[in-house]
Design a protein around this motif. Structure first.
Motif, mmCIF file in Angstrom:
data_model
loop_
_atom_site.group_PDB
_atom_site.id
_atom_site.type_symbol
_atom_site.label_atom_id
_atom_site.label_comp_id
_atom_site.label_asym_id
_atom_site.label_seq_id
_atom_site.Cartn_x
_atom_site.Cartn_y
_atom_site.Cartn_z
ATOM 1 N N GLY A 1 -12.560 -6.014 -38.697
ATOM 2 C CA GLY A 1 -11.825 -5.341 -39.774
ATOM 3 C C GLY A 1 -10.307 -5.383 -39.630
ATOM 4 N N HIS A 2 -9.661 -4.337 -40.140
ATOM 5 C CA HIS A 2 -8.209 -4.380 -40.284
ATOM 6 C C HIS A 2 -7.429 -4.282 -38.986
ATOM 7 C CE1 HIS A 2 -9.315 -3.968 -44.482
ATOM 8 N NE2 HIS A 2 -8.109 -4.409 -44.753
ATOM 9 N N LEU A 3 -8.108 -3.993 -37.895
ATOM 10 C CA LEU A 3 -7.335 -3.975 -36.630
ATOM 11 C C LEU A 3 -6.758 -5.364 -36.360
ATOM 12 C CD1 LEU A 3 -8.730 -5.300 -33.854
ATOM 13 C CD2 LEU A 3 -10.232 -3.358 -34.089
ATOM 14 N N GLN A 4 -7.384 -6.392 -36.964
ATOM 15 C CA GLN A 4 -6.896 -7.773 -36.780
ATOM 16 C C GLN A 4 -5.524 -7.991 -37.406
ATOM 17 O OE1 GLN A 4 -10.404 -10.678 -37.708
ATOM 18 N NE2 GLN A 4 -10.935 -8.699 -38.569
ATOM 19 N N ARG A 5 -5.143 -7.127 -38.342
ATOM 20 C CA ARG A 5 -3.875 -7.362 -39.044
ATOM 21 C C ARG A 5 -2.687 -6.633 -38.417
ATOM 22 N NH1 ARG A 5 -5.337 -7.413 -45.084
ATOM 23 N NH2 ARG A 5 -4.102 -5.535 -45.244
ATOM 24 N N GLY A 6 -2.997 -5.692 -37.486
ATOM 25 C CA GLY A 6 -1.904 -4.881 -36.961
ATOM 26 C C GLY A 6 -1.368 -5.400 -35.640
ATOM 27 N N GLY A 7 -0.427 -4.634 -35.082
ATOM 28 C CA GLY A 7 0.072 -4.914 -33.744
ATOM 29 C C GLY A 7 1.377 -5.693 -33.727
ATOM 30 N N MET A 8 1.971 -5.695 -32.520
ATOM 31 C CA MET A 8 3.253 -6.396 -32.338
ATOM 32 C C MET A 8 3.035 -7.899 -32.459
ATOM 33 S SD MET A 8 4.516 -4.351 -28.991
ATOM 34 C CE MET A 8 6.209 -4.887 -28.848
ATOM 35 N N PRO A 9 3.908 -8.593 -33.175
ATOM 36 C CA PRO A 9 3.750 -10.039 -33.281
ATOM 37 C C PRO A 9 3.964 -10.741 -31.942
ATOM 38 C CG PRO A 9 5.778 -9.312 -34.357
ATOM 39 C CD PRO A 9 5.050 -8.073 -33.947
ATOM 40 N N THR A 10 3.232 -11.827 -31.730
ATOM 41 C CA THR A 10 3.418 -12.632 -30.518
ATOM 42 C C THR A 10 4.776 -13.342 -30.581
ATOM 43 O OG1 THR A 10 2.420 -14.537 -31.612
ATOM 44 C CG2 THR A 10 0.945 -13.134 -30.301
ATOM 45 N N ALA A 11 5.178 -13.896 -29.437
ATOM 46 C CA ALA A 11 6.442 -14.663 -29.401
ATOM 47 C C ALA A 11 6.382 -15.803 -30.422
ATOM 48 C CB ALA A 11 6.678 -15.204 -27.995
ATOM 49 N N SER A 12 5.235 -16.486 -30.491
ATOM 50 C CA SER A 12 5.124 -17.625 -31.431
ATOM 51 C C SER A 12 5.377 -17.182 -32.863
ATOM 52 C CB SER A 12 3.713 -18.218 -31.395
ATOM 53 O OG SER A 12 3.515 -18.856 -30.208
ATOM 54 N N ASP A 13 4.769 -16.039 -33.250
ATOM 55 C CA ASP A 13 4.965 -15.578 -34.625
ATOM 56 C C ASP A 13 6.413 -15.132 -34.874
ATOM 57 O OD1 ASP A 13 2.691 -16.063 -36.122
ATOM 58 O OD2 ASP A 13 1.616 -14.358 -35.265
ATOM 59 N N ARG A 14 7.024 -14.518 -33.871
ATOM 60 C CA ARG A 14 8.423 -14.086 -34.059
ATOM 61 C C ARG A 14 9.343 -15.300 -34.216
ATOM 62 N NH1 ARG A 14 9.243 -9.112 -29.738
ATOM 63 N NH2 ARG A 14 7.095 -8.386 -29.816
ATOM 64 N N ILE A 15 9.079 -16.326 -33.408
ATOM 65 C CA ILE A 15 9.935 -17.524 -33.474
ATOM 66 C C ILE A 15 9.704 -18.259 -34.792
ATOM 67 C CG2 ILE A 15 10.409 -19.766 -32.393
ATOM 68 C CD1 ILE A 15 9.601 -18.325 -29.674
ATOM 69 N N LEU A 16 8.422 -18.393 -35.149
ATOM 70 C CA LEU A 16 8.087 -19.058 -36.423
ATOM 71 C C LEU A 16 8.769 -18.333 -37.588
ATOM 72 C CD1 LEU A 16 6.220 -21.091 -38.046
ATOM 73 C CD2 LEU A 16 4.578 -19.203 -38.163
ATOM 74 N N ALA A 17 8.603 -17.008 -37.621
ATOM 75 C CA ALA A 17 9.172 -16.220 -38.725
ATOM 76 C C ALA A 17 10.698 -16.347 -38.754
ATOM 77 C CB ALA A 17 8.759 -14.752 -38.574
ATOM 78 N N SER A 18 11.317 -16.370 -37.586
ATOM 79 C CA SER A 18 12.783 -16.478 -37.528
ATOM 80 C C SER A 18 13.239 -17.837 -38.043
ATOM 81 C CB SER A 18 13.273 -16.280 -36.082
ATOM 82 O OG SER A 18 12.861 -15.014 -35.613
ATOM 83 N N ARG A 19 12.515 -18.876 -37.630
ATOM 84 C CA ARG A 19 12.881 -20.235 -38.088
ATOM 85 C C ARG A 19 12.707 -20.351 -39.600
ATOM 86 N NH1 ARG A 19 9.693 -24.774 -34.942
ATOM 87 N NH2 ARG A 19 11.163 -26.118 -36.032
ATOM 88 N N LEU A 20 11.566 -19.859 -40.092
ATOM 89 C CA LEU A 20 11.283 -19.995 -41.528
ATOM 90 C C LEU A 20 12.274 -19.185 -42.365
ATOM 91 C CD1 LEU A 20 7.349 -19.842 -41.581
ATOM 92 C CD2 LEU A 20 8.804 -21.863 -41.704
#
Ligand code: F6P
Length: 326
Positions: A255-274
């Motif tokens: 369920g929705h626990l999959q959507r929460g939590g601190m982003p991983t380094a990969s997601d933070r870097i990806l989001a910053s680049r994009l």
């Protein structure tokens, strides 16, 4: 093309970890370029209701590590109507917004495309969804974090499954895409994954049961992708219980626990680049494209391709799981 001096930014649809890092990157890159940033709350719903304020660099301080979205989000029904979009465009004009950046999944980018077709407003999309189902980008913001969250959960379930000699069916998100299921199964050493992209789910279940994996192992874990095309973990568990009454079967729906939590380094870097690339794209005169990453390079993917084309699951991944789960 009209000169851009103010951008609007919103998050829409299901939130995903890393959206805040993307909001931060867009905000700071825009201000760095001398532009103003109008933050739109609650997605298209906030655009229709004029829930908008100006962001400064400080507005996004201390947000890169936070899950969810500080802009909040919604799945706006009103925006699906021409009247709703007309109201949204009125507020775009009233707030002096020259271009719009939308962070979200399929439905959110489809909304941006529609708005851009009806009104003269450049729109740029950022792929923000845990499902990883947007064509033209290798990965989406939030996918890596959700994958890691699922892997942690499966690891924990494996402990108890082993102790009791049980079969677990674990249902994971993904809407109609099996990326989370397939790759979490590989990462956590699950025995099988039932995904919408691969033959029929019945055949996939037969394959798993037919292999008789339980004979050689203390536990078995089958990851089931939620999908309208499939039947869900409870169904498969019931079938196995019926046909193999000796098997001790349990079900976990993450369920929705999959959507929460601190982003991983990969997601933070990806989001910053994009986020930075979105502003660069607007400066380059791009409009109506999603910014993605392909082979570690920034790419521009036209909206109609990003949302309409199917993103296939690599057969190699399906083979890896089959080989390693003997
Ligand atoms: O698109 C992201 C997603 O988490 C899907 O994986 C899931 O099917 C859906 O959103 C759940 O939506 P909601 O949060 O509206 O229940």
């Amino acid at each position: 093309m009209a000169k851009i001096s103010t951008i609007g930014i919103l998050t829409s649809g299901g939130d995903s970890p890393g959206m805040n890092a993307a909001i931060r990157a867009v905000t700071r890159a825009a201000i760095y370029s001398g532009w103003k940033v109008k933050a739109i709350y609650r997605g298209y719903e906030g655009l229709i209701h004029n829930d908008i304020e100006e962001f400064t660099t400080e507005s996004v301080s201390g947000t890169i590590q936070r899950g969810g979205t500080i802009l909040r989000t919604a799945r706006s029904k009103d925006f699906l109507t021409p009247e709703g979009r007309a109201k949204a465009f009125e507020n775009i004009k009233a707030n002096g917004i020259d271009a719009l950046i939308v962070i979200g999944g399929n439905g959110s980018l489809a909304g941006a495309q529609e708005l851009a077709q009806e009104y003269d407003i450049p729109c740029i999309g950022l792929p923000g969804t845990i499902d990883n189902d947007l064509y033209g980008t290798d990965t989406t913001i939030g996918y890596d974090t959700a994958l890691n969250t699922i892997m942690d959960c499966i690891d924990k379930i494996r402990d108890t499954a082993n102790s009791h000699n049980r079969i677990f069916f674990i249902e994971v998100m993904g809407r109609d895409a099996g990326f989370l299921a397939q790759n979490s199964a590989i990462a956590a050493g699950a025995e099988a994954a039932i995904i919408p992209e691969e033959t029929t789910d019945e055949e996939q279940l037969e394959k798993f049961v037919g292999r008789g994996v339980r004979k050689s192992k203390n536990s078995s874990i089958v990851i089931v992708s939620e999908s309208k095309k499939g039947k869900g973990a409870l169904y498969y568990a019931d079938r196995v219980k019926e046909e193999y009454p000796d098997y001790d079967v349990r079900v976990t729906i993450l369920g929705h626990l999959q959507r929460g939590g601190m982003p991983t380094a990969s997601d933070r870097i990806l989001a910053s680049r994009l986020g930075v690339a979105a502003i660069e794209a607007l400066k380059d005169g791009q409009r109506n494209v999603m910014i993605g990453v392909s082979n570690d390079k920034i790419v521009y993917v036209p909206f109609n391709k990003a949302i309409k084309l199917d993103k296939p699951i690599d057969r190699e991944l399906i083979n890896v799981l089959s080989v390693l789960s003997i």
